[in-house]
Structures are given as C-alpha cells and as structure tokens.
Design a protein around this motif. Sequence first.
Motif, PDB file in Angstrom:
ATOM      1  N   UNK A 111     -21.952 -63.645 -67.391  1.00 51.57           N
ATOM      2  CA  UNK A 111     -23.099 -64.835 -67.666  1.00 51.57           C
ATOM      3  C   UNK A 111     -23.988 -64.077 -67.759  1.00 51.57           C
ATOM      4  N   UNK A 112     -24.427 -63.191 -68.504  1.00 48.40           N
ATOM      5  CA  UNK A 112     -25.901 -62.419 -68.685  1.00 48.40           C
ATOM      6  C   UNK A 112     -26.960 -63.564 -69.334  1.00 48.40           C
ATOM      7  N   UNK A 113     -26.444 -64.348 -70.159  1.00 47.89           N
ATOM      8  CA  UNK A 113     -27.485 -65.569 -70.676  1.00 47.89           C
ATOM      9  C   UNK A 113     -27.902 -66.580 -69.788  1.00 47.89           C
ATOM     10  N   UNK A 114     -27.075 -66.803 -68.675  1.00 47.28           N
ATOM     11  CA  UNK A 114     -27.496 -67.701 -67.473  1.00 47.28           C
ATOM     12  C   UNK A 114     -28.586 -67.226 -66.807  1.00 47.28           C
ATOM     13  N   UNK A 115     -29.754 -68.103 -66.717  1.00 46.61           N
ATOM     14  CA  UNK A 115     -30.801 -67.869 -65.854  1.00 46.61           C
ATOM     15  C   UNK A 115     -30.381 -67.649 -64.350  1.00 46.61           C
ATOM     16  N   UNK A 116     -31.304 -66.706 -63.447  1.00 51.30           N
ATOM     17  CA  UNK A 116     -31.039 -66.388 -62.307  1.00 51.30           C
ATOM     18  C   UNK A 116     -31.002 -67.515 -61.415  1.00 51.30           C
ATOM     19  N   UNK A 117     -31.697 -68.478 -61.219  1.00 52.41           N
ATOM     20  CA  UNK A 117     -31.643 -69.591 -60.332  1.00 52.41           C
ATOM     21  C   UNK A 117     -30.229 -70.420 -60.671  1.00 52.41           C
ATOM     22  N   UNK A 118     -29.836 -70.754 -61.769  1.00 53.89           N
ATOM     23  CA  UNK A 118     -28.761 -71.374 -61.939  1.00 53.89           C
ATOM     24  C   UNK A 118     -27.642 -70.582 -61.535  1.00 53.89           C
TER      25      UNK A 118
END
Length: 59
Positions: free
Chosen positions: A12-19
């Motif tokens: 899930x590299x495209x998902x932001x860190x906080x999510x």
Amino acid sequence: MQRLTQAVLKGAAEVDAWTLYRTLSEPLEGLGGQSPVDAVTADSVDAVTKAVFNVLGVH
C-alpha cells in the motif's frame, strides 16, 4: 509486527502514513474487533495483511 508493517508498506505504498497508522492501530471488524497490531502473530501475518488491505481498498 515488523513483518506485518513491512507487508502493508510494500502493498500500500500509495497510502499516506497517517492512514496506515490508523488502520494498523484501530480495531477492525474482520479481526474480531482487534487492531491488526494486536491480532497479528507469526502464523497470521498473511491473513491480517489481507484484512488491512481490505479496509484500505488495496487488492
């Protein structure tokens, strides 16, 4: 937990860190109300990773 985190980051590299952080730390219905970090064991990394990807909409 390290294997779970690595698998989720890779898939899930495209998902932001906080999510990602929230998804890994909040209870999931698919894990019986446990958070992924609480539910994961050496034998369940793949299943927990799939549950996380389900929530994130990553397939």
